[in-house]
Design an enzyme around this catalytic site. Structure first.
Site, PDB file in Angstrom:
ATOM      1  N   GLU A   1       0.830  -1.219   0.000  1.00 38.62           N
ATOM      2  CA  GLU A   1       0.000   0.000   0.000  1.00 38.62           C
ATOM      3  C   GLU A   1       0.857   1.260   0.000  1.00 38.62           C
ATOM      4  OE1 GLU A   1      -2.921   0.405  -0.713  1.00 38.62           O
ATOM      5  OE2 GLU A   1      -3.345  -1.738  -0.637  1.00 38.62           O
TER       6      GLU A   1
HETATM    7  C1  LIG Z   1       2.875  -9.652  -0.051  1.00 38.69           C
HETATM    8  C2  LIG Z   1       2.589  -8.513  -0.947  1.00 38.69           C
HETATM    9  C3  LIG Z   1       1.292  -8.210  -1.298  1.00 38.69           C
HETATM   10  C4  LIG Z   1       1.025  -7.169  -2.190  1.00 38.69           C
HETATM   11  N1  LIG Z   1      -0.275  -6.921  -2.591  1.00 38.69           N
HETATM   12  C5  LIG Z   1      -0.491  -6.070  -3.627  1.00 38.69           C
HETATM   13  C6  LIG Z   1      -1.785  -5.957  -4.234  1.00 38.69           C
HETATM   14  O1  LIG Z   1      -2.758  -6.566  -3.792  1.00 38.69           O
HETATM   15  N2  LIG Z   1      -1.929  -5.153  -5.317  1.00 38.69           N
HETATM   16  C7  LIG Z   1      -0.880  -4.445  -5.844  1.00 38.69           C
HETATM   17  O2  LIG Z   1      -1.085  -3.756  -6.823  1.00 38.69           O
HETATM   18  N3  LIG Z   1       0.353  -4.516  -5.277  1.00 38.69           N
HETATM   19  C8  LIG Z   1       0.566  -5.312  -4.191  1.00 38.69           C
HETATM   20  N4  LIG Z   1       1.818  -5.402  -3.628  1.00 38.69           N
HETATM   21  C9  LIG Z   1       2.884  -4.566  -4.147  1.00 38.69           C
HETATM   22  C10 LIG Z   1       3.306  -3.488  -3.177  1.00 38.69           C
HETATM   23  O3  LIG Z   1       2.308  -2.516  -3.050  1.00 38.69           O
HETATM   24  C11 LIG Z   1       4.658  -2.938  -3.673  1.00 38.69           C
HETATM   25  O4  LIG Z   1       5.613  -3.950  -3.445  1.00 38.69           O
HETATM   26  C12 LIG Z   1       5.059  -1.660  -2.996  1.00 38.69           C
HETATM   27  O5  LIG Z   1       4.182  -0.624  -3.348  1.00 38.69           O
HETATM   28  C13 LIG Z   1       6.484  -1.236  -3.334  1.00 38.69           C
HETATM   29  O6  LIG Z   1       6.765  -1.347  -4.697  1.00 38.69           O
HETATM   30  P1  LIG Z   1       8.076  -2.143  -5.171  1.00 38.69           P
HETATM   31  O7  LIG Z   1       8.056  -3.462  -4.508  1.00 38.69           O
HETATM   32  O8  LIG Z   1       8.116  -2.131  -6.642  1.00 38.69           O
HETATM   33  O9  LIG Z   1       9.263  -1.324  -4.586  1.00 38.69           O
HETATM   34  P2  LIG Z   1       9.985  -0.070  -5.277  1.00 38.69           P
HETATM   35  O10 LIG Z   1       8.971   0.890  -5.770  1.00 38.69           O
HETATM   36  O11 LIG Z   1      10.979  -0.571  -6.234  1.00 38.69           O
HETATM   37  O12 LIG Z   1      10.733   0.572  -4.030  1.00 38.69           O
HETATM   38  C14 LIG Z   1      11.997   0.107  -3.547  1.00 38.69           C
HETATM   39  C15 LIG Z   1      12.488   1.050  -2.441  1.00 38.69           C
HETATM   40  O13 LIG Z   1      12.668   2.373  -2.956  1.00 38.69           O
HETATM   41  C16 LIG Z   1      11.906   3.309  -2.227  1.00 38.69           C
HETATM   42  N5  LIG Z   1      11.352   4.300  -3.160  1.00 38.69           N
HETATM   43  C17 LIG Z   1      10.844   4.101  -4.379  1.00 38.69           C
HETATM   44  N6  LIG Z   1      10.431   5.256  -4.913  1.00 38.69           N
HETATM   45  C18 LIG Z   1      10.659   6.215  -4.002  1.00 38.69           C
HETATM   46  C19 LIG Z   1      10.434   7.628  -3.945  1.00 38.69           C
HETATM   47  N7  LIG Z   1       9.877   8.276  -4.969  1.00 38.69           N
HETATM   48  N8  LIG Z   1      10.795   8.290  -2.831  1.00 38.69           N
HETATM   49  C20 LIG Z   1      11.348   7.642  -1.793  1.00 38.69           C
HETATM   50  N9  LIG Z   1      11.592   6.314  -1.789  1.00 38.69           N
HETATM   51  C21 LIG Z   1      11.241   5.609  -2.873  1.00 38.69           C
HETATM   52  C22 LIG Z   1      10.800   2.507  -1.556  1.00 38.69           C
HETATM   53  O14 LIG Z   1      10.337   3.120  -0.368  1.00 38.69           O
HETATM   54  C23 LIG Z   1      11.497   1.190  -1.283  1.00 38.69           C
HETATM   55  O15 LIG Z   1      12.200   1.260  -0.062  1.00 38.69           O
HETATM   56  C24 LIG Z   1       2.094  -6.404  -2.697  1.00 38.69           C
HETATM   57  C25 LIG Z   1       3.410  -6.690  -2.315  1.00 38.69           C
HETATM   58  C26 LIG Z   1       3.668  -7.735  -1.484  1.00 38.69           C
HETATM   59  C27 LIG Z   1       5.097  -8.048  -1.140  1.00 38.69           C
END
Ligand SMILES: Cc1cc2nc3c(=O)[nH]c(=O)nc-3n(C[C@H](O)[C@H](O)[C@H](O)COP(=O)(O)OP(=O)(O)OC[C@H]3O[C@@H](n4cnc5c(N)ncnc54)[C@H](O)[C@@H]3O)c2cc1C
Length: 601
Positions: free
Chosen positions: A441
């Site tokens: 989220e």
């Molecule tokens: C178990 C699980 C369930 C999930 N359920 C859903 C779901 O139902 N539907 C759905 O759509 N998604 C879902 N997700 C996805 C989840 O919402 C994302 O993993 C999350 O939003 C982070 O995206 P990412 O993993 O691509 O990380 P990234 O976006 O690659 O981020 C990596 C790191 O960089 C930091 N970062 C990135 N951009 C910025 C910025 N602009 N400023 C500061 N810091 C930044 C982040 O805070 C993080 O620490 C789920 C994930 C998991 C693991």
């Protein structure tokens, strides 16, 4: 096996006494929520969660979900039957609109129940939880036809919902989405692309799954401005509402993850699946934000829920496990050792947990009331104020609530010593399940940026000024009471720290935005500390009044006053330390280049 009892006494205290829900009886939906009805919902809801959902929490963690060769997924043993009971009892309908089969009760009750569900079984709670999020988006942005087609069955939990944002190459930066939506002659869209990490994406617990999917239409801007929202059912729905053909969306795999094993986290492959536009083209992100805001509050509650269940088990263990002697001399000299409950370091962890969970519960339920008031309060001014406050505090409830929730769950594991590290005690599951709430989220880093980069500045800082005003008024009032005055004075100092940090951002972030990024997480925690302190001040006021009126339940209210004092002693000083860190800016944080991070040969 760990145990769980819903904290119904505390929930009733917050709803009936601190929030005084009955005093809103003239507002629509509140008239039905008399103290009797509220108590019955809380007590029965708590019983259901403890008796039906908690017993399949640990087994669900051990078994996990199973994907079969045809892409179908089976939830862990007992989940389908428990969901049948959940549906039959109508638990999912509590705060949903009556027009589509809901009970139309205040969100306060729905949120209270959500905490119990999530403490009892977080992985299970995500199936109805995501359905609620999808319902909010359809309610706000769906056409009348879409609402009539999907909402009654989703609200009754015959069907569940999902939210599909994430793709392999994009999580936070949704502007990079590649999933395509092409308009068809019949007005539907063909959806093609891959979504990953989709919670509750495929399962055998309901007859249909309604996916809300972000995608781009051909020629749309390749940024967040080009995203549209689509409703894509797993099975197409016929004119008469019956279930039709299987749609072109299949589960390609399920993730093997750290926790919430009972919830299927799916890769969903869309191959020309039939979908329908929700709201306007290219305005999908705004629609999805409605869903995400509802979901973010739900995730904040998950932080509370894992802290609560871990705390309950740690208290039982600390009273039972005997090691060493009290520093002040044997507490139980006839025994070989005292219960570890006597050690201040153990008590530190338990008091930290008690002060957090009770404060956070008050904040979540107060937040739920603001959601209700933002729609239903009598005047435009009151509706705007509630909307502003809950908008400002949503990232705090999600970000601070889950950071602390995880920390508390870990500390409760610590109370068990080595046994906490052994799976059969169940403490490891609470820690593992709590961890995800900091990530999904929108990660907590992203919540902090939402708070500091958007919410603080909105409408010239009107929301944060409104927050300072209401908290300041409560402090001023409490200063006039002999018992409450020391608490109020401590709160005044902490609020001053937040005000100083806000001012520092105003003076420094424009000239260097990295200063804002470097301090945002600290600011979110300062605000979390202050907000929970405010809740404690409000709870202390009610407790003080109950004691002055000669309550029969003296022990409960005295414990509230003592815990409020503990909170002011032990939590509030961190606001000052965090402010000082924030004010060092980003210079030392951002100074080194990539080379300096390389591992030396
Ligand atoms: C178990 C699980 C369930 C999930 N359920 C859903 C779901 O139902 N539907 C759905 O759509 N998604 C879902 N997700 C996805 C989840 O919402 C994302 O993993 C999350 O939003 C982070 O995206 P990412 O993993 O691509 O990380 P990234 O976006 O690659 O981020 C990596 C790191 O960089 C930091 N970062 C990135 N951009 C910025 C910025 N602009 N400023 C500061 N810091 C930044 C982040 O805070 C993080 O620490 C789920 C994930 C998991 C693991």
């Amino acid at each position: 096996m760990p145990s769980y009892t819903a904290p119904t006494r505390d929930t009733r205290f917050i709803i009936n006494e601190m929030l005084d829900l009955e005093s809103y009886a003239e507002l629509p939906g509140f008239e039905a929520a008399s103290a009797d009805v509220t108590d019955a919902v809380i007590n029965e809801g708590g019983k259901f969660c403890a008796e039906v959902l908690a017993p399949i929490n640990q087994s669900g963690d051990q078994e996990g979900c199973t994907r079969h060769e045809d892409g179908s997924v089976t939830a862990p043993k007992g989940f389908k039957e428990a969901f049948d009971q959940f549906r039959e009892a109508g638990w999912g309908t509590l705060s949903q609109p009556e027009e589509f089969g809901g009970q139309g009760m205040p969100h306060v009750l729905g949120f209270a129940f959500e905490e119990f569900v999530s403490s009892a079984n977080q992985a299970f709670g995500m199936y109805p939880g995501l359905t609620n999020g999808a319902v909010s988006a359809l309610l706000a942005k769906g056409s009348q036809e879409q609402k009539e087609k999907y909402l009654p069955k989703m609200i009754s939990n015959e069907w569940t919902g999902t939210m599909n944002l994430t793709e392999p190459h994009c999580g936070t930066d949704l502007g990079m989405i590649r999933t395509k939506a092409e308009l068809q002659a019949d007005g539907s869209y063909a959806i093609t692309g891959t979504k990953i990490f989709i919670s509750a994406g495929e399962h055998d617990m309901a007859d249909n799954i309604i996916h809300l999917v972000l995608a781009k239409t051909p020629g749309a801007p390749d940024s967040t401005k080009g995203i549209s929202l689509f409703v894509v059912p797993k099975f197409l729905v016929e004119e008469d509402g019956s279930i039709g053909e299987r749609n072109g969306v299949v589960c390609g795999s399920i993730e093997h993850k750290m926790g919430i094993h009972g919830n299927a986290t799916c890769v969903l492959n869309y191959d020309g699946a039939k979908g329908w536009l929700v709201g306007e083209e290219n305005k999908g992100l705004a629609a999805m934000f409605i869903m995400m805001n509802a979901a973010r509050l739900g995730v904040g509650i998950q932080g509370l829920s894992q802290a609560e269940v871990a705390y309950q088990n740690a208290v039982a263990y600390a009273l039972d496990r005997r090691q060493g002697r009290a520093l002040t001399g044997p507490a139980e000299p006839e025994q070989q050792a005292d219960p570890i409950f006597v050690h201040p370091d153990v008590r530190r962890m338990l008091m930290d947990a008690k002060a957090f969970t009770e404060g956070m519960r008050a904040l979540c339920l107060w937040g739920a009331l603001q959601v209700d008031l933002s729609h239903k309060a009598a005047t435009e001014e009151e509706r705007e104020q509630a909307d502003m406050l809950i908008g400002l505090l949503t990232p705090v409830i999600k970000g601070y609530g889950t950071d602390k929730g995880y920390e508390v769950a870990t500390n409760m594991q610590q109370v068990f010593g080595g046994h906490g590290y052994i799976e059969e005690w169940g403490m490891s599951q609470f820690v593992r399940d709590a961890r995800i709430a900091q990530i999904y989220e929108g990660t907590n880093g992203v919540q902090a940026m939402d708070l500091c980069g958007r919410k603080l500045a909105q409408k010239g800082g009107a929301a944060v000024q409104a927050f300072f005003k209401v908290v300041g008024e409560d402090i001023a009032e409490a200063k006039g009471d002999e018992t409450l005055a020391p608490l109020a004075e401590a709160m005044e100092k902490a609020l001053g720290q937040q005000q100083a940090a806000t001012m520092w951002f105003m003076q420094n972030a424009m000239q260097n935005p990295n200063h804002l990024g470097a301090g945002a997480h600290h600011y979110m925690h300062i605000m979390g500390i202050v907000t929970l302190g405010w809740m404690w001040l409000r709870m202390a006021k009610v407790a003080q009044a109950a004691l002055a009126a000669g309550t029969d339940d003296k022990a409960f209210y005295e414990a509230k006053l003592t815990t409020a004092r503990y909170y002011m002693d032990r939590y509030l000083p961190d606001a000052g330390a965090l402010r000082r860190k924030l004010e060092t800016g980003s210079d030392s944080m951002m100074a080194l280049g990539e080379d300096a991070f390389a591992t030396a040969a």
